[in-house]
Enzyme design. Structure first.
Site, PDB file in Angstrom:
ATOM      1  N   CYS A   1       7.729   4.923  -5.809  1.00 48.70           N
ATOM      2  CA  CYS A   1       6.324   5.084  -5.400  1.00 48.70           C
ATOM      3  C   CYS A   1       5.839   6.525  -5.557  1.00 48.70           C
ATOM      4  CB  CYS A   1       6.132   4.623  -3.958  1.00 48.70           C
ATOM      5  SG  CYS A   1       7.054   5.614  -2.771  1.00 48.70           S
TER       6      CYS A   1
ATOM      7  N   CYS B   1       9.175   3.060   3.448  1.00 50.00           N
ATOM      8  CA  CYS B   1       8.586   4.330   3.890  1.00 50.00           C
ATOM      9  C   CYS B   1       9.287   4.794   5.169  1.00 50.00           C
ATOM     10  CB  CYS B   1       7.087   4.174   4.151  1.00 50.00           C
ATOM     11  SG  CYS B   1       6.217   3.197   2.914  1.00 50.00           S
TER      12      CYS B   1
HETATM   13 FE1  FES Z   1       6.652   4.706  -0.859  1.00 51.28          FE
HETATM   14 FE2  FES Z   1       5.133   4.697   1.253  1.00 51.28          FE
HETATM   15  S1  FES Z   1       4.797   3.608  -0.586  1.00 51.28           S
HETATM   16  S2  FES Z   1       6.898   5.894   0.928  1.00 51.28           S
END
Ligand code: FES
Length: 134
Positions: free
Chosen positions: A33, A103
């Site tokens: 991400c 996360c």
């Molecule tokens: Fe990867 Fe939040 S989407 S840390």
């Protein structure tokens, strides 16, 4: 997607920014991400985390979970901080969307990385002190 508690903390995160005199800094990231978290710790001679802060470049959950993580470890011993689990952070937040669980894992890893950095720095200090005594 996020519950009210998450959004509330996101709008008013705690412990944001760098920390003057930090002696443990942990940086972790998620390649998928692209989010990056940095946790700063000020650990005293008794191994107590006197202060903690963070800088996170990432999603709502990344910012929220790091805020909660720093709140959780403030005033704790290193050993206690190492026991903080992402599930605990999720529980405090009242849940996270499944695709955002990673996360919270990143936040847990950031704590560990900062403590690891603290230990590394302590070792270096010990070495320097030994060398200067010779
Ligand atoms: Fe990867 Fe939040 S989407 S840390």
């Amino acid at each position: 997607m996020y519950n009210n508690k998450v959004l509330e903390i996101f709008k008013n995160p705690k412990n944001v920014g760098t920390l003057k005199g930090a002696n443990g800094i942990g940086k972790v990231g998620n390649a998928a991400c692209g989010d990056i978290m940095k946790i700063y710790l000020k650990i005293n001679e008794d191994g107590i985390i006197e202060d903690a802060s963070f800088k996170t470049f990432g999603c709502v959950a990344a910012i929220t979970t790091t805020s909660v993580a720093t709140e959780l470890i403030k005033g704790k011993t290193i050993e206690e901080a190492l026991k903080v689990k992402n599930s605990q952070i999720i529980e405090i937040l009242g849940g996270l969307p499944t695709q955002k669980i990673h996360c919270s894992i990143l936040a847990e890893e950031a704590i560990k990385a900062a403590i690891e950095d603290y230990y590394k720095k302590q070792k270096k200090l010990e070495k320097t002190n030994k060398n200067s005594q010779v």
